[in-house]
Design a protein around this motif. Structure first.
Motif, PDB file in Angstrom:
ATOM      1  N   LEU A   1      45.338   2.013  16.228  1.00 18.57           N
ATOM      2  CA  LEU A   1      46.718   2.158  16.701  1.00 18.57           C
ATOM      3  C   LEU A   1      46.649   3.094  17.898  1.00 18.57           C
ATOM      4  O   LEU A   1      46.229   4.244  17.762  1.00 18.57           O
ATOM      5  CB  LEU A   1      47.606   2.750  15.606  1.00 18.57           C
ATOM      6  CG  LEU A   1      47.804   1.906  14.350  1.00 18.57           C
ATOM      7  CD1 LEU A   1      48.625   2.672  13.320  1.00 18.57           C
ATOM      8  CD2 LEU A   1      48.478   0.579  14.685  1.00 18.57           C
ATOM      9  N   LEU A   2      47.045   2.618  19.057  1.00 18.15           N
ATOM     10  CA  LEU A   2      46.760   3.327  20.298  1.00 18.15           C
ATOM     11  C   LEU A   2      48.018   3.546  21.128  1.00 18.15           C
ATOM     12  O   LEU A   2      48.639   2.586  21.594  1.00 18.15           O
ATOM     13  CB  LEU A   2      45.731   2.511  21.098  1.00 18.15           C
ATOM     14  CG  LEU A   2      45.281   3.028  22.446  1.00 18.15           C
ATOM     15  CD1 LEU A   2      44.611   4.392  22.310  1.00 18.15           C
ATOM     16  CD2 LEU A   2      44.312   2.026  23.089  1.00 18.15           C
ATOM     17  N   ASP A   3      48.392   4.816  21.303  1.00 13.50           N
ATOM     18  CA  ASP A   3      49.525   5.160  22.155  1.00 13.50           C
ATOM     19  C   ASP A   3      49.139   4.939  23.620  1.00 13.50           C
ATOM     20  O   ASP A   3      47.961   5.031  23.981  1.00 13.50           O
ATOM     21  CB  ASP A   3      49.915   6.623  21.912  1.00 13.50           C
ATOM     22  CG  ASP A   3      51.178   7.016  22.654  1.00 13.50           C
ATOM     23  OD1 ASP A   3      52.067   6.152  22.816  1.00 13.50           O
ATOM     24  OD2 ASP A   3      51.287   8.178  23.078  1.00 13.50           O
ATOM     25  N   VAL A   4      50.123   4.671  24.457  1.00 14.39           N
ATOM     26  CA  VAL A   4      49.847   4.447  25.880  1.00 14.39           C
ATOM     27  C   VAL A   4      49.781   5.761  26.644  1.00 14.39           C
ATOM     28  O   VAL A   4      48.834   6.029  27.378  1.00 14.39           O
ATOM     29  CB  VAL A   4      50.922   3.530  26.503  1.00 14.39           C
ATOM     30  CG1 VAL A   4      50.751   3.469  28.018  1.00 14.39           C
ATOM     31  CG2 VAL A   4      50.830   2.125  25.919  1.00 14.39           C
ATOM     32  N   ASN A   5      50.788   6.601  26.478  1.00 18.02           N
ATOM     33  CA  ASN A   5      50.887   7.833  27.263  1.00 18.02           C
ATOM     34  C   ASN A   5      50.133   8.959  26.572  1.00 18.02           C
ATOM     35  O   ASN A   5      50.696   9.717  25.782  1.00 18.02           O
ATOM     36  CB  ASN A   5      52.363   8.203  27.449  1.00 18.02           C
ATOM     37  CG  ASN A   5      52.551   9.317  28.460  1.00 18.02           C
ATOM     38  OD1 ASN A   5      51.665   9.596  29.249  1.00 18.02           O
ATOM     39  ND2 ASN A   5      53.715   9.944  28.422  1.00 18.02           N
ATOM     40  N   LEU A   6      48.840   9.073  26.874  1.00 17.83           N
ATOM     41  CA  LEU A   6      47.968  10.046  26.210  1.00 17.83           C
ATOM     42  C   LEU A   6      47.397  11.053  27.207  1.00 17.83           C
ATOM     43  O   LEU A   6      47.130  10.695  28.361  1.00 17.83           O
ATOM     44  CB  LEU A   6      46.802   9.325  25.529  1.00 17.83           C
ATOM     45  CG  LEU A   6      47.107   8.451  24.322  1.00 17.83           C
ATOM     46  CD1 LEU A   6      45.902   7.574  24.018  1.00 17.83           C
ATOM     47  CD2 LEU A   6      47.477   9.303  23.113  1.00 17.83           C
TER      48      LEU A   6
ATOM     49  N   ASP B   1      43.488   2.531  29.561  1.00 15.09           N
ATOM     50  CA  ASP B   1      42.074   2.717  29.899  1.00 15.09           C
ATOM     51  C   ASP B   1      41.218   2.813  28.639  1.00 15.09           C
ATOM     52  O   ASP B   1      40.099   2.287  28.591  1.00 15.09           O
ATOM     53  CB  ASP B   1      41.884   3.972  30.751  1.00 15.09           C
ATOM     54  CG  ASP B   1      42.467   3.817  32.147  1.00 15.09           C
ATOM     55  OD1 ASP B   1      42.634   2.664  32.593  1.00 15.09           O
ATOM     56  OD2 ASP B   1      42.769   4.840  32.789  1.00 15.09           O
ATOM     57  N   VAL B   2      41.742   3.493  27.608  1.00 14.48           N
ATOM     58  CA  VAL B   2      41.017   3.579  26.338  1.00 14.48           C
ATOM     59  C   VAL B   2      40.821   2.190  25.754  1.00 14.48           C
ATOM     60  O   VAL B   2      39.727   1.825  25.302  1.00 14.48           O
ATOM     61  CB  VAL B   2      41.781   4.472  25.329  1.00 14.48           C
ATOM     62  CG1 VAL B   2      41.088   4.432  23.962  1.00 14.48           C
ATOM     63  CG2 VAL B   2      41.862   5.903  25.832  1.00 14.48           C
ATOM     64  N   CYS B   3      41.886   1.405  25.777  1.00 10.91           N
ATOM     65  CA  CYS B   3      41.830   0.034  25.246  1.00 10.91           C
ATOM     66  C   CYS B   3      40.764  -0.788  25.967  1.00 10.91           C
ATOM     67  O   CYS B   3      39.968  -1.490  25.339  1.00 10.91           O
ATOM     68  CB  CYS B   3      43.199  -0.625  25.394  1.00 10.91           C
ATOM     69  SG  CYS B   3      43.297  -2.320  24.759  1.00 10.91           S
ATOM     70  N   GLN B   4      40.744  -0.668  27.279  1.00 10.62           N
ATOM     71  CA  GLN B   4      39.772  -1.429  28.071  1.00 10.62           C
ATOM     72  C   GLN B   4      38.343  -1.023  27.730  1.00 10.62           C
ATOM     73  O   GLN B   4      37.453  -1.882  27.623  1.00 10.62           O
ATOM     74  CB  GLN B   4      40.045  -1.213  29.553  1.00 10.62           C
ATOM     75  CG  GLN B   4      39.258  -2.132  30.475  1.00 10.62           C
ATOM     76  CD  GLN B   4      39.744  -2.021  31.907  1.00 10.62           C
ATOM     77  OE1 GLN B   4      40.201  -0.976  32.354  1.00 10.62           O
ATOM     78  NE2 GLN B   4      39.652  -3.112  32.638  1.00 10.62           N
ATOM     79  N   GLN B   5      38.114   0.272  27.540  1.00 12.47           N
ATOM     80  CA  GLN B   5      36.772   0.748  27.196  1.00 12.47           C
ATOM     81  C   GLN B   5      36.352   0.267  25.803  1.00 12.47           C
ATOM     82  O   GLN B   5      35.207  -0.159  25.604  1.00 12.47           O
ATOM     83  CB  GLN B   5      36.737   2.276  27.253  1.00 12.47           C
ATOM     84  CG  GLN B   5      36.756   2.840  28.654  1.00 12.47           C
ATOM     85  CD  GLN B   5      35.528   2.460  29.448  1.00 12.47           C
ATOM     86  OE1 GLN B   5      34.409   2.678  29.013  1.00 12.47           O
ATOM     87  NE2 GLN B   5      35.736   1.871  30.611  1.00 12.47           N
ATOM     88  N   ILE B   6      37.257   0.337  24.838  1.00  9.91           N
ATOM     89  CA  ILE B   6      36.943  -0.148  23.491  1.00  9.91           C
ATOM     90  C   ILE B   6      36.602  -1.625  23.537  1.00  9.91           C
ATOM     91  O   ILE B   6      35.653  -2.091  22.890  1.00  9.91           O
ATOM     92  CB  ILE B   6      38.134   0.086  22.537  1.00  9.91           C
ATOM     93  CG1 ILE B   6      38.373   1.581  22.331  1.00  9.91           C
ATOM     94  CG2 ILE B   6      37.875  -0.591  21.185  1.00  9.91           C
ATOM     95  CD1 ILE B   6      39.635   1.891  21.535  1.00  9.91           C
TER      96      ILE B   6
END
Length: 228
Positions: A50-55, A62-67
Motif C-alpha cells: 500500500l503506497l502513498d503518493v506524497n512521501l 518513483d517508489v512504485c517504478q523502482q519496485i
C-alpha cells in the motif's frame, strides 16, 4: 498469513490501516518515507504494497517504478489525496495495480486488497503444469511465466490477470464490462479508461515487437484475442 507493506507518512492513517489489517489476520509493516519503503519492498517478502503518493524522501510514483523493475509481479495499490484522472494515470503508468483516493472507507480498501491478492495468488497445485497458448505466446499458470517466441515477458500482477482472461476466452469478444468485473473485481465505471490503459500496456509487451498481433479491438463491442 499474508503480509502487507504500508508506505505512508501520515502516522495516524498508517496506524489505522495497520490495526484494520490486524483485525483481518493480515500481518503488516509500516514505512513512513519513500526511501525506507522502497528498501523494505525490495529486501523483504511482502504479498502486497500500500503506497502513498506524497512521501518524504522519494515520492510514491518513483517508489512504485523502482519496485516494478525488480519485483514486476508484486501487487501495488496507490493511496493518495489526489483524485484527478491525470494523477491516477500517472500512478498506473508507473506500474500500480490499483488506486484509491483518500479519505476512504477501510472496507473498500480491504475489498481492493483482497481482489489484488486473489489475482496474485499462486494457482492451485492441480494447475501447476497448466500452460495456456496461442500462436507463439504461452503462459504457465504454475510458474507465472509468460513467453512469446521463446523470450520471457515480465508482467505486473494485473497485466498477468488480464492476459490470462484473454487466453481463457481466446477467439471470443470480451467487453470492457467483462474485464472490469473479472480482472478488477469492480463494477464498470464508463467514465474511467483504466481498461484501455492496461490493454495498451499489455499490447506493448506481447504484440508491439511481433508481426502477428494477438489483441484486437472490436469497435463498440470490446476486444478479442486471436491469431490473424
Amino acid at each position: 498469513m499474508k503480509k502487507i507493506l504500508i508506505v505512508e507518512d501520515d502516522r495516524r492513517i498508517a496506524q489505522n490501516i495497520f490495526r484494520g489489517l490486524a483485525s483481518e489476520n493480515i500481518e503488516a509493516e509500516i514505512a513512513n518515507d519513500g526511501i525506507t519503503g522502497k528498501q523494505l519492498a525490495l529486501e523483504k517478502k511482502f504479498d502486497l504494497v500500500l503506497l502513498d503518493v506524497n512521501l518524504p524522501g522519494m515520492n510514491g510514483h518513483d517508489v512504485c517504478q523502482q519496485i516494478r523493475i525488480y519485483k514486476p509481479s508484486l501487487p501495488i495499490i496507490m493511496l493518495t489525496a489526489y483524485g484527478e484522472i491525470e494523477d491516477k494515470l500517472e500512478g498506473l503508468g508507473r506500474g500500480a495495480d490499483d488506486y484509491i483516493v483518500k479519505p476512504f472507507d477501510f472496507r473498500e480498501l480491504l475489498a481492493r486488497i483482497n481482489a489484488a491478492l486473489r489475482v496474485s495468488e499462486l494457482i492451485n497445485p492441480e494447475n501447476a503444469d497448466k500452460v495456456l497458448r496461442i500462436a507463439d505466446l504461452e503462459m504457465n499458470l504454475g510458474t507465472k511465466q509468460v513467453k512469446r517466441g521463446g523470450n520471457a515477458i515480465d508482467l505486473t500482477a494485473k497485466e498477468f490477470a488480464l492476459l490470462e482472461y484473454f487466453l481463457l476466452h481466446r477467439g471470443r469478444v470480451v467487453s470492457k464490462m467483462d474485464l472490469a468485473e473479472h480482472v478488477w473485481h469492480l463494477n464498470f465505471d464508463p467514465g474511467t479508461n483504466v481498461v484501455e490503459v492496461y490493454i495498451n500496456y499489455l499490447r506493448k509487451k506481447v504484440d508491439k515487437d511481433f508481426a502477428t498481433k494477438l489483441i484486437h479491438t472490436r469497435p463498440g463491442m470490446g476486444y478479442i484475442m486471436k491469431e490473424e
